[in-house]
Motif scaffolding. Structure first.
Motif, PDB file in Angstrom:
ATOM      1  N   ALA A 129      19.302 -66.691 -17.896  1.00 45.13           N
ATOM      2  CA  ALA A 129      20.335 -66.185 -16.984  1.00 45.13           C
ATOM      3  C   ALA A 129      19.844 -64.945 -16.241  1.00 45.13           C
ATOM      4  CB  ALA A 129      21.616 -65.880 -17.755  1.00 45.13           C
ATOM      5  N   ARG A 132      17.331 -66.073 -13.692  1.00 43.12           N
ATOM      6  CA  ARG A 132      17.994 -66.772 -12.593  1.00 43.12           C
ATOM      7  C   ARG A 132      18.638 -65.792 -11.621  1.00 43.12           C
ATOM      8  NH1 ARG A 132      23.167 -68.809 -11.620  1.00 43.12           N
ATOM      9  NH2 ARG A 132      23.139 -70.576 -10.211  1.00 43.12           N
ATOM     10  N   SER A 133      19.306 -64.780 -12.164  1.00 39.05           N
ATOM     11  CA  SER A 133      19.947 -63.786 -11.285  1.00 39.05           C
ATOM     12  C   SER A 133      18.906 -62.979 -10.520  1.00 39.05           C
ATOM     13  CB  SER A 133      20.875 -62.874 -12.072  1.00 39.05           C
ATOM     14  OG  SER A 133      20.147 -62.040 -12.930  1.00 39.05           O
ATOM     15  N   ARG A 137      18.292 -62.954  -6.293  1.00 37.70           N
ATOM     16  CA  ARG A 137      18.398 -61.717  -5.530  1.00 37.70           C
ATOM     17  C   ARG A 137      17.123 -61.333  -4.774  1.00 37.70           C
ATOM     18  NH1 ARG A 137      19.277 -57.432  -9.293  1.00 37.70           N
ATOM     19  NH2 ARG A 137      19.074 -58.902 -10.959  1.00 37.70           N
TER      20      ARG A 137
END
Length: 140
Positions: A129, A132-133, A137
């Motif tokens: 996670a 992925r973030s 970005r």
């Protein structure tokens, strides 16, 4: 100075570039090897296997390329189940009482290693996670 001449170093979140199939295959192989080593060193599957399991989950989440996150995201419970089911067939006494049936031994094996499963799975999903973030970005 031009950024083309001096590209910024990759962060920990960008480093993973391995295909999911390779990461998952290596993860399964390492866990099976750890299970055999643990059985050679002790009478049953124990702390050594649990520590290797959590380490493999973390390493897999960091090594896989972003488009293959799903494969690594489902690996921890399947890997633990595979090891326990194989031991329920081949060496039942290593995960449960020797006179337990197959299903009972499998459930006992999973429950005895439930904390390692929860920690490894949570670490794996948490790292995926975060990666992925970060990938979402970063500028293209």
């Amino acid at each position: 100075m031009s950024s083309a001449l001096h590209p910024r170093p990759h962060t920990l979140w960008e480093e993973g570039r391995q295909p999911g199939r390779e990461v998952v295959s290596l993860g399964f192989a390492l866990l099976l090897t750890a299970a055999v080593a643990d059985l050679l060193l002790s009478e049953g599957l124990g702390l050594f296997f649990d520590l290797v399991f959590v380490t493999v989950c973390v390493a897999a989440a960091l090594a896989v390329r972003p488009r293959d996150f799903f494969a690594v995201g489902v690996m921890p419970p399947l890997a633990m189940a595979l090891v326990v089911l194989l031991l329920a067939v081949a060496e039942r006494g290593s995960i449960a009482r020797p006179d337990d049936g197959f299903a009972q031994a499998a459930v006992a094996g999973l429950s005895r290693h439930g904390i390692a499963l929860a920690l490894g799975y949570a670490a794996c999903l948490g790292l995926l996670a975060l990666r992925r973030s970060f990938v979402a970005r970063r500028p293209r």
